[in-house]
Design an enzyme around this catalytic site. Sequence first.
Site, PDB file in Angstrom:
ATOM      1  N   THR A   1       4.090   9.292  -0.984  1.00  0.00           N
ATOM      2  CA  THR A   1       3.821   9.717   1.004  1.00  0.00           C
ATOM      3  C   THR A   1       3.844   8.826   2.215  1.00  0.00           C
ATOM      4  OG1 THR A   1       4.009  12.280  -0.204  1.00  0.00           O
ATOM      5  CG2 THR A   1       3.509  11.825   2.092  1.00  0.00           C
TER       6      THR A   1
ATOM      7  N   SER B   1       4.641   5.463  -6.806  1.00  0.00           N
ATOM      8  CA  SER B   1       4.176   6.022  -6.668  1.00  0.00           C
ATOM      9  C   SER B   1       3.516   5.877  -8.260  1.00  0.00           C
ATOM     10  CB  SER B   1       4.399   7.710  -6.702  1.00  0.00           C
ATOM     11  OG  SER B   1       3.575   8.024  -7.297  1.00  0.00           O
TER      12      SER B   1
ATOM     13  N   THR C   1     -11.995   2.714   1.801  1.00  0.00           N
ATOM     14  CA  THR C   1     -12.485   2.138  -0.063  1.00  0.00           C
ATOM     15  C   THR C   1     -11.509   2.452  -0.534  1.00  0.00           C
ATOM     16  OG1 THR C   1     -14.877   2.528   0.560  1.00  0.00           O
ATOM     17  CG2 THR C   1     -14.518   2.539  -0.886  1.00  0.00           C
TER      18      THR C   1
ATOM     19  N   CYS D   1       8.402  19.079  -4.418  1.00  0.00           N
ATOM     20  CA  CYS D   1       8.022  19.728  -3.329  1.00  0.00           C
ATOM     21  C   CYS D   1       8.079  20.573  -1.960  1.00  0.00           C
ATOM     22  CB  CYS D   1       7.925  17.892  -2.277  1.00  0.00           C
ATOM     23  SG  CYS D   1       7.417  16.513  -3.270  1.00  0.00           S
TER      24      CYS D   1
END
Length: 405
Positions: A76, A204, A244, A329
């Site tokens: 996404t 992903s 990070t 989703c």
Amino acid sequence: MTVRTPIYLDYSATTPIDPRVAEKMIPYLTEHFGNPASRSHAFGWTAEKAVENAREEVARLVNADPREIVWTSGATESNNLAIKGAANFYSPSKGKHIVTVQTEHKAVIDTVRELERLGYEATYLIPEPNGLIDLDKFKAALRPDTVLASVMLVNNEIGVIQDIEAIGNICREQGVIFHVDAAQATGKVHIDLQKLPVDLMSFSAHKTYGPKGIGALYVRRKPRVRIEAQMHGGGHERGMRSGTLATHQIVGMGEAFRIAREEMDSENVRIRQLRDRLLKGLQEIEEVYVNGDLEHRVAHNLNISFNFVEGESLIMAVKDIAVSSGSACTSASLEPSYVLRALGRSDELAHSSIRFSIGRFTTEEEIDYTIQLMKSKIGKLRELSPLWEMHLEGVDLNAVAWATH
């Protein structure tokens, strides 16, 4: 042999982490916990080395240069970074028109909608009834001011594989940046980014037996593609994505993609056999319709509409198997699948669709159990349906004039 329930047949929604992936990740949570951006000591160096090794593994699966891989929090974010980042960078010189497809994942559709809100124009192509896009229609949709096109490699609901090479060549001819959402494709189809004319590609980990919360974006170096960062601070990932780096997640994605590269071919043979067994069994039920092209399709996906059965009641009836209606989703909404409606399926058939997605840990016994369960539950639900009764009596339901109350 007794089958353990519930049976997981929703691998397109997410996959379990492969035990080999989990094992590789754990040391980076406990012993090797350094920040990869810490350049002044061994903890940082160890973490950075692990991150770069994983980057190489991700690149190897898709035949890219490791320097073309940018870490993100998932597909996404990759889709957002690619579409917004490229559109914002190139629109001043090219224009503010975007081309995509009505059957894309919401992470692409909603990103394009957001750009429309900011003054861009968008064309949403309607696919053919088999789910594939007509190349002539795609070419006709491109304009002199088209800055970017986005077409997914593998559809998350119906599993069809688009002809990315042909679409990419059209984009190249017209000087249009081409983005591809490949979240559902890694480990399922061969991807060669040295050959494919693709500028940006989203990945992903959790669709490929890796952890959730980590993904990547491929950004082509030759010819060089530029994007504007969407996340600021620190200038990590060559300035394209600050924050990070989550070493343990990245290590997990690298290992998952390594396993995918080594085992994909043999795994696909086994999974296709299971999918064909499931299809053969379900086709013994009357009034079933396969959604999407069966030839140009990934091995693990089967999306079927069961006429005269309501999808939600069917899912409740088959609680022993984990399947979905529509995309994970968006299946929280009771709207019929927008993907199936774009293929021209009626609301009734779109509502009665079930997506079965098979994976690495699915067994033949589980498939046989699923076939028997579906046959029995659909039979029972249809017995309760007056429409099914009318159908059996030969009534043409399309010709019935329904009275409104």
